[in-house]
Structure formats: structure tokens, C-alpha cells
Design a protein around this motif. Structure first.
Motif, PDB file in Angstrom:
ATOM      1  N   THR A 255      57.023  35.504  -7.005  1.00 54.28           N
ATOM      2  CA  THR A 255      56.443  34.405  -6.223  1.00 54.28           C
ATOM      3  C   THR A 255      55.541  33.506  -7.069  1.00 54.28           C
ATOM      4  N   GLY A 256      55.418  33.812  -8.351  1.00 57.38           N
ATOM      5  CA  GLY A 256      54.633  32.973  -9.242  1.00 57.38           C
ATOM      6  C   GLY A 256      53.147  33.248  -9.210  1.00 57.38           C
TER       7      GLY A 256
ATOM      8  N   ASP B  35      51.368  35.683 -14.041  1.00 55.86           N
ATOM      9  CA  ASP B  35      51.900  35.042 -15.236  1.00 55.86           C
ATOM     10  C   ASP B  35      52.907  35.986 -15.893  1.00 55.86           C
ATOM     11  N   PRO B  36      54.115  35.503 -16.236  1.00 51.26           N
ATOM     12  CA  PRO B  36      55.125  36.372 -16.859  1.00 51.26           C
ATOM     13  C   PRO B  36      54.657  37.003 -18.173  1.00 51.26           C
TER      14      PRO B  36
ATOM     15  N   SER C 219      48.924  27.321  -4.169  1.00 54.60           N
ATOM     16  CA  SER C 219      48.512  28.730  -4.094  1.00 54.60           C
ATOM     17  C   SER C 219      48.760  29.287  -2.699  1.00 54.60           C
TER      18      SER C 219
ATOM     19  N   ARG D 220      52.511  29.900  -2.178  1.00 53.79           N
ATOM     20  CA  ARG D 220      52.927  31.118  -2.879  1.00 53.79           C
ATOM     21  C   ARG D 220      52.411  32.365  -2.171  1.00 53.79           C
TER      22      ARG D 220
END
Length: 107
Positions: A18-19, A22-23, A73, A76
Motif C-alpha cells: 500500500t506504499g 519504503d521498499p 496518506s 493509503r
């Protein structure tokens, strides 16, 4: 809510999808606090938090801290909460796992 490794990692991947994480952030930043029973975990976007209790897991957004990015935000967080609600319902339906035998087929 008491979670095992599978449950904590599942929540991490929901947050990643869902973002809200942070990857580049290691999974341990979410998984270990969940396994330790931490009730509030700060997420990537400013003002977003993952809150756990005995009954639920949810994402909350503090409007005072999420200035400028509040609408993104919030969107998400709403998506994550929808997925977390379903996850918690399904997670509770899974029978307790014997660590020596592994998870039931299909999980």
C-alpha cells in the motif's frame, strides 16, 4: 493481537503493497516490533502509524504531522485498513500451527 512470524511478515507486505513502507526499509523494522508486541509503530510516510491491539491492527494518520501529504496518506491508510481487516479475520480462522509440522497446505 498475538502474531507469529508468518502473521508479522504478512502485515509487513500489506504495508509495503500500500506504499506505507519504503521498499528500501528492511522488513525487520516492522516484523520485529510486531513480534515483540509493540502497540504503535511509525511507518514511512510522515504522520502514519501502525497500531495493534488485542482485537485489531490498523493504520492511523495524524493530520498535524502529515501536512501536505495528508490526503495521500489517508488514502493509503484506508486501503491498508481494508486489507488488514480482511487479514485479521482470515488470520484468526487459521488453526494454531505446530512448529514441528509447519503450516497447513494452501497457506
Amino acid at each position: 493481537m498475538k502474531l507469529d512470524e508468518w502473521g508479522a511478515e504478512s502485515i509487513y507486505y500489506i504495508m509495503l503493497g500500500t506504499g506505507l513502507v519504503d521498499p528500501d526499509e528492511p522488513a525487520d523494522a516492522i516484523v520485529f516490533p510486531l513480534l515483540a508486541g509493540t502497540t504503535v509503530i511509525r511507518l514511512g510516510p510522515k504522520g502514519c502509524y501502525l497500531r495493534t491491539s488485542a482485537e485489531r491492527v490498523s493504520v492511523i494518520v495524524d493530520p498535524d504531522q502529515a501536512r501536505g501529504d495528508y490526503s495521500m496518506s489517508l488514502a493509503r491508510a484506508l486501503e491498508a485498513n481494508r486489507k488488514l481487516t480482511r487479514f485479521v479475520r482470515d488470520y484468526r480462522a487459521v488453526p494454531a500451527v505446530d512448529p514441528t509440522r509447519g503450516y497447513p497446505a494452501g497457506l
